[in-house]
Design a protein around this motif. Structure first.
Motif, PDB file in Angstrom:
ATOM      1  N   PRO A  81       4.054 119.310  67.541  1.00  0.00           N
ATOM      2  CA  PRO A  81       4.390 120.738  67.525  1.00  0.00           C
ATOM      3  C   PRO A  81       5.892 120.960  67.708  1.00  0.00           C
ATOM      4  N   GLY A  82       6.455 121.821  66.869  1.00  0.00           N
ATOM      5  CA  GLY A  82       7.874 122.145  66.954  1.00  0.00           C
ATOM      6  C   GLY A  82       8.785 121.230  66.178  1.00  0.00           C
ATOM      7  N   ALA A  83       8.259 120.100  65.699  1.00  0.00           N
ATOM      8  CA  ALA A  83       9.091 119.152  64.951  1.00  0.00           C
ATOM      9  C   ALA A  83       9.244 119.625  63.511  1.00  0.00           C
ATOM     10  N   PHE A  84      10.317 119.190  62.860  1.00  0.00           N
ATOM     11  CA  PHE A  84      10.515 119.507  61.449  1.00  0.00           C
ATOM     12  C   PHE A  84      11.118 118.299  60.754  1.00  0.00           C
ATOM     13  N   MET A  85      10.959 118.262  59.446  1.00  0.00           N
ATOM     14  CA  MET A  85      11.356 117.106  58.649  1.00  0.00           C
ATOM     15  C   MET A  85      12.872 116.997  58.561  1.00  0.00           C
ATOM     16  N   ARG A  86      13.423 115.820  58.955  1.00  0.00           N
ATOM     17  CA  ARG A  86      14.860 115.622  58.849  1.00  0.00           C
ATOM     18  C   ARG A  86      15.210 114.144  58.638  1.00  0.00           C
ATOM     19  N   SER A  87      14.301 113.414  58.005  1.00  0.00           N
ATOM     20  CA  SER A  87      14.553 112.015  57.684  1.00  0.00           C
ATOM     21  C   SER A  87      14.379 111.791  56.188  1.00  0.00           C
ATOM     22  N   GLY A  88      14.749 110.604  55.720  1.00  0.00           N
ATOM     23  CA  GLY A  88      14.668 110.321  54.292  1.00  0.00           C
ATOM     24  C   GLY A  88      15.596 111.224  53.504  1.00  0.00           C
ATOM     25  N   LEU A  89      15.119 111.737  52.380  1.00  0.00           N
ATOM     26  CA  LEU A  89      15.926 112.672  51.594  1.00  0.00           C
ATOM     27  C   LEU A  89      16.246 113.937  52.381  1.00  0.00           C
ATOM     28  N   TRP A  90      15.395 114.269  53.332  1.00  0.00           N
ATOM     29  CA  TRP A  90      15.559 115.488  54.111  1.00  0.00           C
ATOM     30  C   TRP A  90      16.681 115.379  55.136  1.00  0.00           C
ATOM     31  N   ALA A  91      17.231 114.187  55.306  1.00  0.00           N
ATOM     32  CA  ALA A  91      18.411 114.024  56.145  1.00  0.00           C
ATOM     33  C   ALA A  91      19.685 114.361  55.377  1.00  0.00           C
ATOM     34  N   TRP A  92      19.586 114.376  54.065  1.00  0.00           N
ATOM     35  CA  TRP A  92      20.733 114.651  53.204  1.00  0.00           C
ATOM     36  C   TRP A  92      20.697 116.058  52.615  1.00  0.00           C
ATOM     37  N   SER A  93      19.517 116.644  52.570  1.00  0.00           N
ATOM     38  CA  SER A  93      19.347 117.996  52.037  1.00  0.00           C
ATOM     39  C   SER A  93      18.214 118.669  52.788  1.00  0.00           C
ATOM     40  N   ARG A  94      18.406 119.941  53.131  1.00  0.00           N
ATOM     41  CA  ARG A  94      17.333 120.668  53.811  1.00  0.00           C
ATOM     42  C   ARG A  94      16.181 120.984  52.862  1.00  0.00           C
ATOM     43  N   HIS A  95      16.465 120.967  51.567  1.00  0.00           N
ATOM     44  CA  HIS A  95      15.436 121.314  50.574  1.00  0.00           C
ATOM     45  C   HIS A  95      15.557 120.388  49.352  1.00  0.00           C
ATOM     46  N   PRO A  96      15.330 119.092  49.529  1.00  0.00           N
ATOM     47  CA  PRO A  96      15.455 118.179  48.384  1.00  0.00           C
ATOM     48  C   PRO A  96      14.401 118.424  47.309  1.00  0.00           C
ATOM     49  N   ASN A  97      13.250 118.993  47.702  1.00  0.00           N
ATOM     50  CA  ASN A  97      12.236 119.325  46.691  1.00  0.00           C
ATOM     51  C   ASN A  97      12.735 120.432  45.774  1.00  0.00           C
ATOM     52  N   TYR A  98      13.441 121.411  46.333  1.00  0.00           N
ATOM     53  CA  TYR A  98      14.044 122.454  45.504  1.00  0.00           C
ATOM     54  C   TYR A  98      15.134 121.865  44.598  1.00  0.00           C
ATOM     55  N   PHE A  99      15.901 120.938  45.130  1.00  0.00           N
ATOM     56  CA  PHE A  99      16.950 120.301  44.328  1.00  0.00           C
ATOM     57  C   PHE A  99      16.333 119.567  43.134  1.00  0.00           C
ATOM     58  N   GLY A 100      15.226 118.867  43.375  1.00  0.00           N
ATOM     59  CA  GLY A 100      14.548 118.184  42.281  1.00  0.00           C
ATOM     60  C   GLY A 100      14.004 119.153  41.254  1.00  0.00           C
ATOM     61  N   GLU A 101      13.407 120.254  41.719  1.00  0.00           N
ATOM     62  CA  GLU A 101      12.863 121.249  40.786  1.00  0.00           C
ATOM     63  C   GLU A 101      13.967 121.884  39.954  1.00  0.00           C
ATOM     64  N   LEU A 102      15.072 122.222  40.595  1.00  0.00           N
ATOM     65  CA  LEU A 102      16.199 122.792  39.859  1.00  0.00           C
ATOM     66  C   LEU A 102      16.753 121.794  38.853  1.00  0.00           C
ATOM     67  N   GLY A 103      16.836 120.527  39.253  1.00  0.00           N
ATOM     68  CA  GLY A 103      17.327 119.492  38.345  1.00  0.00           C
ATOM     69  C   GLY A 103      16.465 119.362  37.100  1.00  0.00           C
ATOM     70  N   PHE A 104      15.154 119.538  37.245  1.00  0.00           N
ATOM     71  CA  PHE A 104      14.254 119.470  36.089  1.00  0.00           C
ATOM     72  C   PHE A 104      14.611 120.528  35.058  1.00  0.00           C
ATOM     73  N   TRP A 105      14.809 121.762  35.509  1.00  0.00           N
ATOM     74  CA  TRP A 105      15.120 122.849  34.571  1.00  0.00           C
ATOM     75  C   TRP A 105      16.517 122.696  33.987  1.00  0.00           C
ATOM     76  N   CYS A 106      17.438 122.146  34.760  1.00  0.00           N
ATOM     77  CA  CYS A 106      18.774 121.868  34.212  1.00  0.00           C
ATOM     78  C   CYS A 106      18.702 120.773  33.152  1.00  0.00           C
ATOM     79  N   GLY A 107      17.859 119.784  33.373  1.00  0.00           N
ATOM     80  CA  GLY A 107      17.682 118.730  32.376  1.00  0.00           C
ATOM     81  C   GLY A 107      17.127 119.271  31.071  1.00  0.00           C
ATOM     82  N   LEU A 108      16.162 120.182  31.156  1.00  0.00           N
ATOM     83  CA  LEU A 108      15.632 120.809  29.939  1.00  0.00           C
ATOM     84  C   LEU A 108      16.714 121.595  29.212  1.00  0.00           C
ATOM     85  N   ALA A 109      17.561 122.289  29.973  1.00  0.00           N
ATOM     86  CA  ALA A 109      18.656 123.044  29.352  1.00  0.00           C
ATOM     87  C   ALA A 109      19.591 122.105  28.599  1.00  0.00           C
TER      88      ALA A 109
END
Length: 288
Positions: free
Chosen positions: A199-227
């Motif tokens: 309880p009270g913990a949040f993700m801050r390891s792995g990719l999440w140590a480098w970005s607070r929202h790496p999943n959003y970064f990946g999703e944005l990268g997908f649409w940029c790749g299509l462009a």
């Protein structure tokens, strides 16, 4: 915890929305890509009807990943010769991989018919008496338009393809595939953490140590790749090929990230230090 029977209304809703969209494509007689846009809107309205009937707007959640490969398939089969075009095949394959992964991730972690994304009630509550309109336009139609704009580069590849593959295609392939991998790893890391967090913990390891929202970064990268693929197919058409990726970037930077960060700050005081140390979107080395 969801039950298997909870998927039945979801499956019925999406079969009906796809059938309604296909009917528009077959009988509306609109020019491309407006026929696909009209079909997309009608299909969204079908899902909205189910959202209202079940009082759960999370019926729409899977729409984000289910519709793009269907649009790509429609545009590919509508243009003779694209089924053998190298660029078209690559884009089709990447879109399908992205869609299968994202839809599978949703299905595996969906909470069932009793679960609704926590953001949707907030949107309706803020709208007051206009809650139904906020649900229709804010939760359903606005994302549909946004994703359709993001899919327009696919239309360019399928309708204006034929040019030899070049360096921009190589860059687009690397960006798109890399984005899918980043999003996949981020989701796997997050789900593994959620399964054992205290309880009270949040993700801050792995990719999440480098970005607070790496999943959003990946999703944005997908649409940029299509462009980038769209620009490789029709470079002079940049004015209608890039707004989709730009709209995605604006959504993540000005809406999704502030929304998620604000909620985390309210629930976890230590999140403020994490925000000071960690990039919001683009993965960067943590700050001391």
């Amino acid at each position: 915890m969801k039950a298997g029977k909870d998927f039945i209304p979801i499956v019925i809703a999406y079969l009906l929305c796809i059938a309604a969209g296909y009917a528009v494509l077959g009988y509306a007689g609109l020019p491309q890509p407006w026929d696909a846009f009209a079909a997309d809107i009608v299909a969204t309205l079908v899902i909205f009807a189910f959202s209202v009937a079940y009082r759960n707007s999370s019926f729409y959640d899977a729409y984000w990943s289910v519709i793009p490969p269907l649009l790509a398939l429609w545009w590919m089969q509508s243009h003779t010769g694209m089924s053998g075009d190298a660029r078209a095949i690559i884009v089709m394959a990447l879109v399908c991989v992205w869609a299968i992964r994202l839809t599978t991730n949703w299905a595996a972690h969906w909470g069932g018919l009793n679960h609704e994304d926590w953001r949707y009630p907030l949107v309706r509550a803020r709208a007051g008496k206009a809650a139904l309109l906020a649900d229709l336009f804010g939760i359903h139609l606005f994302p549909t338009v946004q994703v359709f704009l993001g899919c327009l580069p696919i239309y360019a590849v399928m309708s204006r393809g034929g040019a030899p593959l070049g360096w921009l295609d190589a860059l687009a392939f690397a960006v798109t595939l890399g984005a899918i991998l980043i999003e996949t790893i981020a989701d796997l890391q997050l789900h593994a953490f959620v399964a054992r967090r205290e309880p009270g913990a949040f993700m801050r390891s792995g990719l999440w140590a480098w970005s607070r929202h790496p999943n959003y970064f990946g999703e944005l990268g997908f649409w940029c790749g299509l462009a980038l693929f769209g620009l490789a197919a029709a470079p002079s058409q940049w004015w209608w090929l890039t707004p989709g990726a730009l709209a995605m970037a604006a959504m993540f930077v000005f809406a999704s990230i502030p929304f998620m960060d604000r909620r985390s700050l309210e629930r976890r005081p230590a999140y403020a230090d994490y925000m000071r140390q960690t990039s919001a979107l683009v993965p960067l080395p943590p700050r001391r």
